[in-house]
Design a protein around this motif. Structure first.
Motif, PDB file in Angstrom:
ATOM      1  N   ASP A 158       8.056 -28.366 -20.408  1.00 22.37           N
ATOM      2  CA  ASP A 158       8.473 -28.083 -19.037  1.00 22.37           C
ATOM      3  C   ASP A 158       9.924 -27.635 -18.953  1.00 22.37           C
ATOM      4  N   GLY A 159      10.573 -27.500 -20.096  1.00 23.87           N
ATOM      5  CA  GLY A 159      11.964 -27.067 -20.104  1.00 23.87           C
ATOM      6  C   GLY A 159      12.965 -28.149 -19.761  1.00 23.87           C
ATOM      7  N   SER A 160      12.513 -29.385 -19.626  1.00 24.95           N
ATOM      8  CA  SER A 160      13.419 -30.437 -19.158  1.00 24.95           C
ATOM      9  C   SER A 160      14.362 -30.943 -20.241  1.00 24.95           C
ATOM     10  N   SER A 191      15.823 -21.272 -23.582  1.00 18.04           N
ATOM     11  CA  SER A 191      15.260 -21.398 -22.242  1.00 18.04           C
ATOM     12  C   SER A 191      13.844 -20.851 -22.271  1.00 18.04           C
ATOM     13  N   ARG A 192      13.118 -21.131 -21.215  1.00 15.64           N
ATOM     14  CA  ARG A 192      11.749 -20.642 -21.138  1.00 15.64           C
ATOM     15  C   ARG A 192      11.401 -20.279 -19.721  1.00 15.64           C
ATOM     16  N   ASP A 193      10.454 -19.361 -19.591  1.00 14.68           N
ATOM     17  CA  ASP A 193       9.909 -18.965 -18.296  1.00 14.68           C
ATOM     18  C   ASP A 193       8.401 -19.110 -18.421  1.00 14.68           C
ATOM     19  N   ASN A 194       7.876 -20.192 -17.915  1.00 12.91           N
ATOM     20  CA  ASN A 194       6.442 -20.440 -18.058  1.00 12.91           C
ATOM     21  C   ASN A 194       5.606 -19.439 -17.275  1.00 12.91           C
ATOM     22  N   ALA A 195       6.168 -18.864 -16.245  1.00 20.00           N
ATOM     23  CA  ALA A 195       5.438 -17.845 -15.487  1.00 20.00           C
ATOM     24  C   ALA A 195       5.280 -16.558 -16.291  1.00 20.00           C
ATOM     25  N   LYS A 196       6.205 -16.327 -17.224  1.00 17.92           N
ATOM     26  CA  LYS A 196       6.159 -15.115 -18.043  1.00 17.92           C
ATOM     27  C   LYS A 196       5.689 -15.398 -19.470  1.00 17.92           C
ATOM     28  N   ASN A 197       5.340 -16.653 -19.747  1.00 20.90           N
ATOM     29  CA  ASN A 197       4.886 -17.021 -21.100  1.00 20.90           C
ATOM     30  C   ASN A 197       5.895 -16.602 -22.166  1.00 20.90           C
TER      31      ASN A 197
END
Length: 135
Positions: free
Chosen positions: A54-56, A71-77
């Motif tokens: 979850d990036g936490s 970092s990550r963007d779960n909406a963009k995989n």
């Protein structure tokens, strides 16, 4: 099938910056912790950074702390690695990797002890992108 595709590598002068991306497909991205590893010529593969599903929570190797951000963007995989103040010793092939996080573990505090610095236990790997830092 699962694919992890890294991009953004290249040649940069010492002190410069690069942003690596890793695009994931074929998996439920938000269920996976992600990590970046690197392997320099003649050396073992080593973890660079890790981020929970979850990036936490993030983790950085001592050698890159303060210079690199995962970092990550779960909406963009997609997971990213922003690298600043690059040094010649950062020259390596950089790999992203995915590690499935079971539902039962997602709300437990992440511990560095869960991460093998060589990447054992990671479920999927990309093919890597070369970063070369010239002095």
């Amino acid at each position: 099938q699962v694919q992890l595709v890294e991009s953004g590598g290249g040649l940069v002068q010492a002190g410069g910056s690069l942003r690596l991306s890793c695009a994931a497909s074929g998996l439920t991205f938000s269920s996976y912790a992600m990590a970046w590893f690197r392997q320099a010529p003649g050396k073992e593969r080593d973890v660079v950074a890790h981020i929970t599903w979850d990036g936490s929570t993030t983790y950085y190797a001592d050698s890159v702390k303060g210079r690199i951000t995962i970092s990550r963007d779960n909406a963009k995989n997609t997971v990213y690695l922003q690298m600043n103040s690059l040094k010649p010793e950062d020259t390596a092939v950089y790999y992203c990797a995915a590690d499935y996080t079971p539902l039962s573990e997602r709300w437990s505090p992440w511990s560095q002890e869960l991460l093998d610095p060589r990447g054992a236990g990671m479920d999927y790997w990309g093919k890597g992108t070369l970063v070369t830092v010239s002095s």
